[in-house]
Design an enzyme around this catalytic site. Structure first.
Site, PDB file in Angstrom:
ATOM      1  N   LYS A   1       0.841  -1.201   0.000  1.00 15.94           N
ATOM      2  CA  LYS A   1       0.000   0.000   0.000  1.00 15.94           C
ATOM      3  C   LYS A   1       0.878   1.254   0.000  1.00 15.94           C
ATOM      4  O   LYS A   1       2.008   1.208   0.484  1.00 15.94           O
ATOM      5  CB  LYS A   1      -0.849   0.027   1.279  1.00 15.94           C
ATOM      6  CG  LYS A   1      -1.994  -0.961   1.313  1.00 15.94           C
ATOM      7  CD  LYS A   1      -2.790  -0.809   2.606  1.00 15.94           C
ATOM      8  CE  LYS A   1      -3.916  -1.818   2.694  1.00 15.94           C
ATOM      9  NZ  LYS A   1      -4.972  -1.624   1.692  1.00 15.94           N
TER      10      LYS A   1
ATOM     11  N   ASP B   1      -7.603  -3.053  10.701  1.00 17.45           N
ATOM     12  CA  ASP B   1      -8.038  -4.097   9.776  1.00 17.45           C
ATOM     13  C   ASP B   1      -8.466  -5.384  10.507  1.00 17.45           C
ATOM     14  O   ASP B   1      -8.820  -6.372   9.881  1.00 17.45           O
ATOM     15  CB  ASP B   1      -6.927  -4.390   8.762  1.00 17.45           C
ATOM     16  CG  ASP B   1      -7.469  -4.747   7.393  1.00 17.45           C
ATOM     17  OD1 ASP B   1      -8.654  -4.474   7.139  1.00 17.45           O
ATOM     18  OD2 ASP B   1      -6.710  -5.314   6.586  1.00 17.45           O
TER      19      ASP B   1
ATOM     20  N   ARG C   1     -10.308 -11.550   2.240  1.00 17.80           N
ATOM     21  CA  ARG C   1     -11.147 -12.623   1.683  1.00 17.80           C
ATOM     22  C   ARG C   1     -10.419 -13.973   1.741  1.00 17.80           C
ATOM     23  O   ARG C   1     -11.047 -15.016   1.859  1.00 17.80           O
ATOM     24  CB  ARG C   1     -11.561 -12.257   0.251  1.00 17.80           C
ATOM     25  CG  ARG C   1     -10.425 -12.093  -0.692  1.00 17.80           C
ATOM     26  CD  ARG C   1     -10.801 -11.310  -1.958  1.00 17.80           C
ATOM     27  NE  ARG C   1     -10.880  -9.872  -1.703  1.00 17.80           N
ATOM     28  CZ  ARG C   1     -11.165  -8.972  -2.633  1.00 17.80           C
ATOM     29  NH1 ARG C   1     -11.436  -9.344  -3.875  1.00 17.80           N
ATOM     30  NH2 ARG C   1     -11.220  -7.692  -2.328  1.00 17.80           N
TER      31      ARG C   1
HETATM   32  N1  BES Z   1      -7.994  -3.719   4.460  1.00 15.13           N
HETATM   33  C1  BES Z   1      -8.208  -3.354   3.110  1.00 15.13           C
HETATM   34  C2  BES Z   1      -9.515  -2.632   2.887  1.00 15.13           C
HETATM   35  C3  BES Z   1      -9.655  -1.286   3.518  1.00 15.13           C
HETATM   36  C4  BES Z   1      -9.450  -0.154   2.788  1.00 15.13           C
HETATM   37  C5  BES Z   1     -10.070  -1.181   4.832  1.00 15.13           C
HETATM   38  C6  BES Z   1      -9.625   1.085   3.361  1.00 15.13           C
HETATM   39  C7  BES Z   1     -10.227   0.057   5.390  1.00 15.13           C
HETATM   40  C8  BES Z   1     -10.021   1.185   4.669  1.00 15.13           C
HETATM   41  C9  BES Z   1      -8.206  -4.595   2.211  1.00 15.13           C
HETATM   42  O1  BES Z   1      -7.451  -5.659   2.637  1.00 15.13           O
HETATM   43  C10 BES Z   1      -7.683  -4.162   0.893  1.00 15.13           C
HETATM   44  O2  BES Z   1      -6.562  -3.775   0.848  1.00 15.13           O
HETATM   45  N2  BES Z   1      -8.514  -4.212  -0.127  1.00 15.13           N
HETATM   46  C11 BES Z   1      -8.150  -3.800  -1.423  1.00 15.13           C
HETATM   47  C12 BES Z   1      -8.691  -4.794  -2.395  1.00 15.13           C
HETATM   48  C13 BES Z   1      -8.148  -4.633  -3.787  1.00 15.13           C
HETATM   49  C14 BES Z   1      -6.688  -5.013  -3.812  1.00 15.13           C
HETATM   50  C15 BES Z   1      -8.949  -5.503  -4.723  1.00 15.13           C
HETATM   51  C16 BES Z   1      -8.768  -2.430  -1.665  1.00 15.13           C
HETATM   52  O3  BES Z   1      -9.874  -2.173  -1.217  1.00 15.13           O
HETATM   53  O4  BES Z   1      -8.101  -1.594  -2.279  1.00 15.13           O
HETATM   54 ZN    ZN Z   2      -7.120  -5.748   4.731  1.00 13.02          ZN
HETATM   55 ZN    ZN Z   3      -5.430  -5.478   1.999  1.00 15.01          ZN
END
Ligand code: BES
Ligand code: ZN
Ligand code: ZN
Length: 482
Positions: free
Chosen positions: A262, A273, A336
């Site tokens: 990220k 998370d 997931r």
């Molecule tokens: N933990 C994140 C989702 C998230 C984003 C939680 C913002 C709280 C605030 C999750 O694991 C994630 O990174 N999801 C990705 C999925 C993508 C790679 C398909 C996302 O939402 O960008």
């Molecule tokens: Zn996550």
């Molecule tokens: Zn993630």
């Protein structure tokens, strides 16, 4: 905070401040407020606060006139917020005790529970790592009710149990990732379970290998912190044996994204998370005390998603416990992957119905902002039950589509499915992925990425973890009918 209920005339209630809701269009003439109401200074507009000092004839040192808005629109959810805001307002003035006047129609169970919840939730500050002694919180809160309203005692207790469970969840979520590793989360769950008489078992890496949870283990392998799958069991004294509710919560104690790392900006927030998992542990804390008729088991897969040298790579293919193979296109879609195995395990353990909660996607924040939990279901009855419980508890949730056609988005050339579905409809494709692992078990998925954390304080709630959706989950179990 000490809690009490008193059945005395309002003028005899002793407190630093007596909170009196005032409604728009209904001029308050008691406590010497007639002129203020006449002049428009006390209008009853939502969250307007007027503090009156030493009102004549009152045992309370102050009366806080608390604007409650229009009486027709007022309900227990509004009271929860109003009392939360009032407590925070009084905390700002270092007033250490308060009472709320529940008069007339408001001397009812749901209002009494909500008042107490508002007070406890509003009094919570995520400040345990601040070392100064300028902490402001209330020590004593009293519900002032008319004589004879006996059921209010139980309602007050229920409100206390719910709000304490929700605050327990907020404490867990607020812990930074150096202090809340998977191991520590399992310890916190064990301690809670021992205190409230629940069974707790923690599956370690070796056990998970035996069970074939390679979707979960793939995420864990990039971190030096070992994973843990927390299982907390509540069994009622007399269960009918037909249904068994499983609560599955995402417990990623920190999400760097892994190799699909990220951006640095805002990454510190990814300590939340594990909010879905913490909500399940909090819900079990309340369930242990309120004792619903249905057996409930929580499953909380805990991992740290790190880009270590053993980390899984984009393109890796893992086999989940259910036997399905997954191509990991993006290691940041890790929630997931761990839920897939936890859900398979919940089914294997005999759960007939499941709810999961997860900070799963940024896309749900795009879709619904920070106001509504995204709700997905593979079963209409289950969806309506959760929506009904959420409405009754004032936790906003919005139904999202979960149609078969979306499954095409998750096609992989090399495995049964890919773990991401491209740019569009990201919250939906994440839910579709999970549905593959719910199989034919009635299930609801709650995407709480936008609602588990408040970026800015609200008048009734501090910045930081919200503790959603603990109250909904507890009510779902309490109201369960086969
Ligand atoms: N933990 C994140 C989702 C998230 C984003 C939680 C913002 C709280 C605030 C999750 O694991 C994630 O990174 N999801 C990705 C999925 C993508 C790679 C398909 C996302 O939402 O960008
Ligand atoms: Zn996550
Ligand atoms: Zn993630």
């Amino acid at each position: 905070m000490q809690i009490a209920i008193e059945r005395k005339p309002l003028d005899q209630i002793a407190a630093g401040a007596l909170i009196v809701p005032v409604f728009e269009g209904r001029k308050e003439s008691r406590f010497g407020a007639a002129l203020l109401a006449e002049g428009g200074e006390v209008s009853g507009k939502p969250l307007e606060f007027t503090l009156l000092h030493h009102p004549a004839g009152m045992a309370a040192e102050r009366v806080l006139l608390a604007g409650a808005g229009k009486a027709e629109k007022f309900n227990s959810a509004e009271l929860r917020k109003l009392i939360g805001a009032a407590v925070r307002h009084l905390n700002g003035k270092s007033i250490k005790s308060a009472a709320v006047a529940l008069e007339g129609d408001y001397a009812a169970d749901d209002f009494a529970s909500a008042a107490l919840e508002g007070a406890l939730l509003g009094n919570f500050e995520p400040d345990r790592y601040k070392t100064g002694n300028d902490k402001k919180s209330m020590d004593q809160f009293t519900v002032a009710a008319p004589a004879g309203a006996d059921s209010l005692d139980d309602a007050v207790t229920r409100g206390r149990i719910l709000a304490e469970a929700q605050n327990f969840t907020r404490e867990l979520v607020n812990e930074p990732a150096n202090r809340m590793t998977p191991t520590r989360m399992a310890e916190a769950a064990r301690q809670m379970a021992a205190e409230f008489g629940l069974e707790c078992e923690v599956l370690d890496r070796e056990r998970m290998e035996q069970l074939g949870m390679f979707s979960l283990l793939g995420v864990a392998q990039g971190s030096a912190e070992p994973p843990a799958l927390i299982v907390i069991r509540y069994r009622p004294a007399a269960a009918n044996g037909k249904t068994h509710l499983g609560l599955v919560g995402k417990g990623v104690t920190f999400d760097t994204g892994g190799i699909s790392i990220k951006p640095a900006d805002g990454m510190e927030k990814m300590k939340y998370d594990m909010a879905g998992g913490a909500a399940m542990i909090g819900a079990m804390r309340a369930i242990a005390q309120l004792k619903p008729a249905i057996p409930v088991t929580a499953f909380v897969p805990c991992v740290e998603n790190m880009p270590g040298s053993r980390a899984q790579r984009p393109g890796d293919i893992v086999t989940a416990m259910s036997g399905k193979t997954i191509e990991v296109i993006n290691t940041d879609a890790e929630g997931r992957l761990i839920l897939a195995d936890a859900m398979a395990y919940a089914r294997q353990q005999g759960c007939t119905h499941m709810v999961d909660a997860a900070t799963l996607t940024g896309a749900i924040v795009v879709a619904l902002g920070h106001l509504n939990v995204g709700l997905f279901a593979n079963n209409d009855t289950m969806r309506d039950r959760v929506l009904g419980a959420a409405k009754a508890e004032g936790e906003r949730m919005w139904p999202m589509p979960l149609e078969d056609d979306y499954k095409d988005y998750l096609k992989s050339a090399f495995a049964d499915l890919a773990n991401v579905g491209g740019r569009w409809g990201g919250a939906i494709t994440a839910a579709i992925f999970l549905r593959e692992f719910a199989e034919n078990t009635p299930w609801v998925h709650l995407d709480i990425a936008g609602t588990a954390w408040l970026d800015d304080a609200k008048p009734f709630l501090a910045k930081g973890p919200t503790g959603l959706p603990v109250r909904t989950l507890v009510r779902l179990a309490m109201d369960w009918k086969d």
